[in-house]
Scaffold this motif. Structure first.
Motif, PDB file in Angstrom:
ATOM      1  N   ASN A 210       0.817  -1.220   0.000  1.00 35.88           N
ATOM      2  CA  ASN A 210       0.000   0.000   0.000  1.00 35.88           C
ATOM      3  C   ASN A 210       0.844   1.261   0.000  1.00 35.88           C
ATOM      4  OD1 ASN A 210      -2.353  -1.419  -0.102  1.00 35.88           O
ATOM      5  ND2 ASN A 210      -2.581  -1.505   2.146  1.00 35.88           N
ATOM      6  N   VAL A 211       1.924   1.236   0.727  1.00 34.47           N
ATOM      7  CA  VAL A 211       2.804   2.409   0.791  1.00 34.47           C
ATOM      8  C   VAL A 211       3.467   2.651  -0.558  1.00 34.47           C
ATOM      9  CG1 VAL A 211       4.812   3.419   1.956  1.00 34.47           C
ATOM     10  CG2 VAL A 211       3.238   1.895   3.222  1.00 34.47           C
ATOM     11  N   ILE A 212       4.007   1.531  -1.144  1.00 37.05           N
ATOM     12  CA  ILE A 212       4.737   1.678  -2.410  1.00 37.05           C
ATOM     13  C   ILE A 212       3.760   1.931  -3.551  1.00 37.05           C
ATOM     14  CG2 ILE A 212       6.364   0.577  -4.013  1.00 37.05           C
ATOM     15  CD1 ILE A 212       7.201  -1.259  -1.647  1.00 37.05           C
ATOM     16  N   GLY A 213       2.702   1.146  -3.578  1.00 43.36           N
ATOM     17  CA  GLY A 213       1.722   1.304  -4.648  1.00 43.36           C
ATOM     18  C   GLY A 213       2.151   0.673  -5.945  1.00 43.36           C
ATOM     19  N   PHE A 214       2.161  -0.686  -6.017  1.00 49.35           N
ATOM     20  CA  PHE A 214       2.482  -1.373  -7.273  1.00 49.35           C
ATOM     21  C   PHE A 214       1.344  -2.341  -7.589  1.00 49.35           C
ATOM     22  CE2 PHE A 214       4.585  -3.641  -3.782  1.00 49.35           C
ATOM     23  CZ  PHE A 214       4.101  -4.922  -3.937  1.00 49.35           C
TER      24      PHE A 214
END
Lengths: 425, 425
Positions: free
Chosen positions: B334-338
């Motif tokens: 969720n933090v990185i968003g891939f």
């Protein structure tokens, strides 16, 4: 609850299963509120395997390197034991002899402990750990070399640590239920001794009882550390060795008149024949033996035959030292002036031990009568205040031990078989 | 003649015969007038056997106790080696890592050497002894606990002692004849390298060559200690690793343009698919990986597709860390968003190493042409000043290594078979 030192021999930690079983027993003691220090020997046959390797690379391994080699054995068992304890959810740290502060002299393979400085052990205990210490090993005071304490050394490590840490008791776990009134392999009706004094235990150890070694008991007596010899398999109460009788339940254990019958077939007899019966002769014989660093046991000088002015002197010594003793005497033959030497390794020694004999004058007579009734011929006699020993033919030893055991009322009423084996080192 | 440090791996001292053979070689060096320090690994399979025992008593052995356990292995081999040398009439003393002054940090199982204080070794040498030192082990600076240095640790012990004692050379004895232009198990025509620079050796070690570990070469370069990798069986000249070319006989060994071809099939590739192409995205991916204490190797970011604003980022890492990396990335999704993760452990890496490529512009082109001619598809590329690496399918690796080896003229003219095996620890 105070501090307990437990010692486990090689047969108790012979494999992974043994190590896990011992770990459980150690954790029990910790759960009962004790601080626990454990001294452990090398696993099962490890030491023999290492000795075998040494012999393959060198016929005469150096003492320093031999000690370096052998101490690998306890390093393995103590690390595994610490792991097994941690796996049960308790914290444990293992320490080599050197780390545990076991300081010795520099005599490799049979070093003597001269000091114990267990600072790291104390810290580990204070931090809530169970401390696991390698038995049998130390570090020399002068050269900081690794040393080993010789046969039975792990027991001595345990008692020395117990003394230095002011332990309540030193528990010696082994594969027998305790100290018996005779070797149960010879006397089926031998009884486990509930309590025995340091003095009687010292005499038994010196007379061939293998469960505890003389050096370990001597150390415990000097520092007044009670020893509890017991089985690592059964969990039963074993034999207490201490200065005063212990209580079991509500009953105070009584001092027995006779503690037990020990035997020893590891000695040989040397007779120096035709020694001139004049002052200084015996001294020159035993000076020659002492110079060869041989410890002797019993000594008997025959009455001199008036007609010749010659006498015979006999002494016993470990068979392993026989060759050396004969060589030393032959070399000094001209100085001493004797006719010939006789060497006899087919002898055995039977000893009756008990502080009660000091106040029971019939003991000596009863001992000789029992031997006579069994048809056993006596070749040498030696006594102390609390022990009578005789030398007989090796073939007569078992029969003699049984006869004496029965004569002094030591036989057990029970017919239960007793498990008996070696004690490791 | 100066001081020589020799290191023998576990396969060289696998049994009593091996130990006696190594002892003879050591005595030769002493007879040639050298002061000799020997670093030795545990015998053959000892370490594996100890690990097996540990697993039997505990699924997750503590690091401290695991190190205590494993260090028993070198204690055995070093004591036996000292005995074998004494049996040849020369004096020898063995020393544990702690006694030899190998001071480390406290990271059990993979400690780093932070200081070497070899006072006892120096004294032993000055008294005419050959000093035998346990490889792979040390003692932690703060807690005085026994530590081990991890895989290849004995080589590092040897180089560190050589540096601390200002040795002429550190000889690493193993079961191969030296460092080869490629793994001889893959390339039959691989040639032994007579001399290689520290820099090229570092790149080869980082690229999959197993003969010397990166850490050991790095240590040698820092202290400028020449390493001589050679066979403990053949006695032939092996490979010299040093800052400047050595002389062999009258001839100065020339710097080769290309030192060798290394390969590595121990890595896997992770591709993070659909990463928003904006500043900070790559950083957040590799922060997640770093926080899980995973070392990565190659990194490639694809060109962003203008239509979507998304890109893919691929990196390689040891297969053993694959599970951990995927878990860390999933947790941070969720933090990185891939979009998704792809994991591929069927890859291999081929690397061409040589300082000569700095001044020979055709090397890169030649490398790619050779791979293309062999029909090998390139998936990732990474370069340093003196190395080119590509990732291919694992199945293509052997063929690719052979093609590149031939293309750069590294093939030997001789058809002699080369003995090759592991190097112990």
């Amino acid at each position: 609850m105070g501090l307990v030192v437990q010692k486990y021999g090689g047969s108790s930690v012979a494999d992974a299963e043994g190590i896990k079983r011992v770990a459980k027993r150690i954790v029990e003691a910790k759960k009962n509120g004790h601080q626990v220090v454990v001294v452990v020997s090398a696993m099962g046959d490890t030491t023999d395997e290492l000795i075998d390797l040494a012999e393959q690379v060198s016929p005469m391994p150096s003492g320093r390197e031999f000690d370096m080699l052998l101490t690998a054995g306890e390093r393995i068992s103590m690390a595994l034991l610490a792991m097994a304890i941690k796996n049960l959810g308790h914290s444990a740290q293992s320490f080599t002899g050197s780390q545990a502060g076991v300081i010795t002299d520099s005599v490799h393979n049979k070093a003597r402990i001269i000091d114990v400085t267990p600072g790291r052990i104390r810290t580990a205990l204070d931090e809530g750990n169970i401390a696991i210490v390698a038995g049998f090993q130390g570090v020399s005071q002068d050269k900081k070399d690794i040393t080993t304490l010789g046969r039975g050394g792990s027991d001595t490590t345990a008692v020395a640590l117990a003394a230095a840490l002011d332990a309540e008791v030193c528990e010696i776990y082994t594969d027998v239920d305790g100290v018996f009134t005779a070797d149960p392999r010879v006397v089926k009706k031998a009884k486990k001794i509930d309590w025995i004094s340091f003095e009687d235990m010292l005499e038994l150890a010196a007379s061939g009882s293998k469960v505890l070694l003389h050096r370990c008991v001597e150390y415990a007596r000097r520092y007044n550390i009670p020893i509890h010899v017991r089985s690592s398999f059964s969990g039963l109460q074993g034999t207490w060795v201490s200065s005063a009788p212990i209580k079991q339940g509500d009953q105070k254990v009584e001092q027995a008149i006779i503690s037990g019958v020990a035997h020893d077939t590891s000695e040989a007899k040397v007779t120096v024949v035709g020694v001139p019966d004049k002052p200084g002769e015996a001294a020159s014989i035993f000076r020659a033996i002492a110079n060869a660093e041989i410890n002797i046991d019993m000594v008997v000088q025959n009455v001199s035959a008036a007609s010749t002015g010659l006498t015979d002197i006999s002494f016993t010594l470990p068979k392993t030292e026989g060759r050396k003793a004969i060589d030393a005497l032959e070399k000094a033959k001209n100085v001493i002036g004797f006719d010939s030497l006789r060497y006899d390794d087919q002898i055995g020694k039977i000893s009756l031990v008990g502080a009660g004999m000091k106040t029971n004058p019939g003991v000596t007579a009863g001992f000789f009568e029992a031997l006579s009734d069994a048809g056993v011929n006596i070749e040498l006699i030696s006594t102390s205040e609390i022990r009578i020993s005789v030398v007989t033919r090796a073939d007569d030893v078992s029969e003699a031990v049984r006869a004496v055991h029965t004569a002094f009322g030591l036989d057990s009423d029970s017919d239960e078989a007793v498990v008996y084996g070696g004690t490791g080192r």
